[in-house]
Scaffold this motif. Structure first.
Motif, short mmCIF file in Angstrom:
data_model
loop_
_atom_site.label_atom_id
_atom_site.label_comp_id
_atom_site.label_asym_id
_atom_site.label_seq_id
_atom_site.Cartn_x
_atom_site.Cartn_y
_atom_site.Cartn_z
N LYS A 31 0.84 -1.21 0.00
CA LYS A 31 0.00 0.00 0.00
C LYS A 31 0.87 1.25 0.00
O LYS A 31 1.84 1.34 0.74
N PHE A 32 0.48 2.21 -0.85
CA PHE A 32 1.21 3.47 -0.92
C PHE A 32 0.21 4.64 -0.99
O PHE A 32 -0.79 4.56 -1.70
N TYR A 33 0.52 5.70 -0.25
CA TYR A 33 -0.28 6.93 -0.31
C TYR A 33 0.31 7.89 -1.34
O TYR A 33 -0.34 8.86 -1.73
N SER A 34 1.54 7.62 -1.77
CA SER A 34 2.27 8.50 -2.68
C SER A 34 2.54 7.80 -3.99
O SER A 34 3.02 6.66 -4.02
N ALA A 35 2.26 8.48 -5.10
CA ALA A 35 2.53 7.91 -6.41
C ALA A 35 4.02 7.71 -6.62
O ALA A 35 4.45 6.71 -7.20
N THR A 36 4.82 8.65 -6.15
CA THR A 36 6.27 8.55 -6.31
C THR A 36 6.82 7.31 -5.62
O THR A 36 7.64 6.57 -6.19
N ASP A 37 6.36 7.07 -4.39
CA ASP A 37 6.80 5.87 -3.66
C ASP A 37 6.37 4.60 -4.39
O ASP A 37 7.11 3.61 -4.44
N ALA A 38 5.16 4.63 -4.95
CA ALA A 38 4.65 3.46 -5.67
C ALA A 38 5.49 3.18 -6.91
O ALA A 38 5.81 2.02 -7.21
N VAL A 39 5.84 4.22 -7.65
CA VAL A 39 6.65 4.05 -8.86
C VAL A 39 8.03 3.51 -8.50
O VAL A 39 8.56 2.62 -9.18
N ASP A 40 8.61 4.03 -7.42
CA ASP A 40 9.91 3.51 -6.97
C ASP A 40 9.82 2.02 -6.64
O ASP A 40 10.72 1.24 -6.97
N PHE A 41 8.73 1.63 -6.00
CA PHE A 41 8.52 0.23 -5.66
C PHE A 41 8.40 -0.62 -6.92
O PHE A 41 9.00 -1.70 -7.03
N LEU A 42 7.62 -0.14 -7.89
CA LEU A 42 7.39 -0.90 -9.12
C LEU A 42 8.66 -1.05 -9.96
O LEU A 42 8.79 -2.00 -10.73
#
Length: 231
Positions: A31-42
């Motif tokens: 789960k991510f509240y931030s798009a930037t964090d999600a992209v880094d994860f992906l």
């Protein structure tokens, strides 16, 4: 575990609620509240399904979906604002498999996730033992391995696109309505005549197959009725 799911929504209450319901179904949730964090994860990890809110600060859910489609074919479900039809159209156009409108019932979202993951994980785990291959006019569909080639070149299809092509091929010679396709794929009652989900996915299929709308070799539109692939 039944699969891994990425959830991205800057509204913490919604993201937390989605996480709670998915974990109760034994899904692993990132789960991510931030798009930037999600992209880094992906950039470093792969999941089995992504749930993306459209309206994210900085980087939109559409952008994340596009980045996913550059590398992966796993299902993407978009969360759209109420009555924002343009969001739904845009999401499907860039490669999303489904959308759900806020506010939504958590159990409805879980049902959509299950339907998408059931197809995706089945196709990619080799659960089917009997080889099942459809061949017609240079098109080869291996239902068991979820592989599709056209004139010996691989077609990179999303699970939804593969399902549509499989259904039309299995029923070749017969017209299949958009409503029938919708129910065969999503197994629910959320279809309406104004729903253009199938139309968008058919367009994607034609683009990937190099098929013409006016003079199609494979998927033909029977106006007012549905779609068909000739025998």
């Amino acid at each position: 575990m039944d699969g891994t799911v990425l959830v991205v929504d800057d509204e913490k209450e919604i993201a937390d609620l989605v996480e709670l319901y998915l974990k109760s179904e034994n899904y692993t949730v990132y789960k991510f509240y931030s798009a930037t964090d999600a992209v880094d994860f992906l950039n470093k990890n792969k999941v089995d399904l992504a749930i993306l809110d459209v309206m994210l600060p900085g980087v939109s859910g559409f952008t994340i979906c596009q980045k996913i489609r550059e590398k992966y074919n796993y299902p993407v479900i978009m969360l759209t604002a109420k009555d924002e039809e343009i969001d739904k159209i845009t999401g499907l156009t860039i490669g999303a498999d489904d959308y759900i409108t806020k506010p939504f019932r958590p159990l409805e979202l879980v049902a959509r996730v299950k339907a998408q993951l059931r197809r995706y994980l089945r196709y990619n785990s080799g659960m089917e033992q009997e080889e099942n291959i459809i061949e017609l006019s240079g098109l080869v569909i291996n239902i068991d391995t979820h592989e599709c080639t056209l004139n010996e070149k691989p077609l990179s299809l999303t699970p939804t696109e593969f399902s549509i092509l499989k259904i039309l091929s299995q029923k070749r010679g017969n017209v299949v309505s958009a409503e029938e396709l919708f129910h065969d794929i999503w197994k629910d009652e959320y279809y309406s005549k104004s729903n253009n989900t199938i139309t968008v996915h058919i367009r994607h299929l034609r683009e990937k197959m190099g098929d013409s709308v006016d003079n199609p070799k494979y998927i033909k539109t029977i106006w007012g009725v549905g779609y068909k692939i000739d025998k």
